[in-house]
Design an enzyme around this catalytic site. Structure first.
Site, short mmCIF file in Angstrom:
data_model
loop_
_atom_site.label_atom_id
_atom_site.label_comp_id
_atom_site.label_asym_id
_atom_site.label_seq_id
_atom_site.Cartn_x
_atom_site.Cartn_y
_atom_site.Cartn_z
N GLU A 1 -81.61 1.48 -14.68
CA GLU A 1 -82.31 0.25 -14.33
C GLU A 1 -81.54 -0.54 -13.28
O GLU A 1 -80.31 -0.59 -13.29
CB GLU A 1 -82.54 -0.64 -15.56
CG GLU A 1 -81.28 -1.27 -16.13
CD GLU A 1 -81.54 -2.52 -16.97
OE1 GLU A 1 -81.51 -3.62 -16.40
OE2 GLU A 1 -81.73 -2.36 -18.18
N THR B 1 -84.03 -7.32 -16.07
CA THR B 1 -84.22 -8.75 -15.80
C THR B 1 -85.62 -9.01 -15.24
O THR B 1 -85.79 -9.75 -14.27
CB THR B 1 -83.11 -9.29 -14.85
OG1 THR B 1 -81.84 -8.71 -15.22
CG2 THR B 1 -82.98 -10.80 -14.98
N LYS C 1 -84.22 -3.92 -26.89
CA LYS C 1 -82.91 -4.14 -26.31
C LYS C 1 -82.24 -5.25 -27.12
O LYS C 1 -82.61 -6.42 -27.00
CB LYS C 1 -83.06 -4.54 -24.84
CG LYS C 1 -81.83 -5.12 -24.18
CD LYS C 1 -82.19 -5.63 -22.79
CE LYS C 1 -81.07 -6.47 -22.21
NZ LYS C 1 -81.42 -6.98 -20.87
N GLY D 1 -71.63 -6.18 -24.04
CA GLY D 1 -70.33 -6.17 -24.70
C GLY D 1 -70.08 -4.98 -25.60
O GLY D 1 -69.17 -5.00 -26.44
#
Length: 201
Positions: free
Chosen positions: A33, A62, A122, A152
């Site tokens: 992506e 996004t 997600k 993270g």
């Protein structure tokens, strides 16, 4: 082997898009992506779609509105990843025949996304949810749902998340930063693939 790893190429530029794409595919990562807050993202995505020729699933991250979904469909993208659970974006994505992976964090967001047709979730930011938080959340999710830990989480964490039931990962800075060349991305991708294969067998 098809791996549920989504490479997140935030900051990717069109001039390096194809070499980075080739490096990821060669290492075994075939879901890619380009976040839409990258430079000229639609140019990169269109070039990558044409270049990959079915060797990889290319899409955008996004993605915040339906207009972006429609533009992605026009250039041949196959995957839409969002930071939030936006029912209009999910429904538009599915209407265009693309895969939908909205961002979600709570049980309400996860189940809302699935009711509107999301292909997977997600879980973001995963490092704040944690493995224990995911285990609790997973208890109320359909057993067949695809779940991606994003934010993270890196190769050292794969085994623990896999043991908790996660089905995949979205990897950003563990794989790519705007100043990385294809050689470095390829090396990092191989490390991620090795850790994934060890965790998922």
């Amino acid at each position: 082997m098809s791996r549920n790893i989504i490479a997140i190429l935030r900051g990717l530029r069109p001039e390096t898009a194809l070499s980075i794409t080739d490096a990821l595919i060669a290492a075994g990562i075939t879901r890619i992506e380009v976040p839409l807050n990258s430079p000229d993202p639609f140019d990169s995505i269109a070039a990558m779609v044409a270049h990959a020729q079915g060797r990889a699933l290319i899409g955008a991250g996004t993605v915040l509105d339906v207009a972006a979904v429609d533009r992605l469909a026009q250039i041949g993208a196959k995957m839409v990843v969002s930071p939030d659970t936006n029912s209009a974006v999910i429904e538009a994505t599915k209407a265009q025949g693309m895969l939908s992976y909205p961002g979600a964090f709570t049980a309400t967001e996860c189940l809302t996304a699935l009711r509107h047709g999301a292909d997977g979730l997600k879980l973001f930011p995963a490092f704040k949810l944690g493995v224990d938080g995911y285990k609790a959340l997973a208890a109320v999710l359909p057993k067949s749902v695809e779940t991606y830990a994003v934010g993270g989480v890196g190769p050292a964490d794969f085994a623990a998340w896999r043991a908790a039931g996660i089905t995949g990962f979205g990897l950003g800075s563990h794989l790519f930063k705007p100043d990385y060349d294809a050689t470095k991305v390829g090396h990092l991708a191989k490390e991620c693939v090795t850790a994934y294969d060890a965790a998922f067998g």
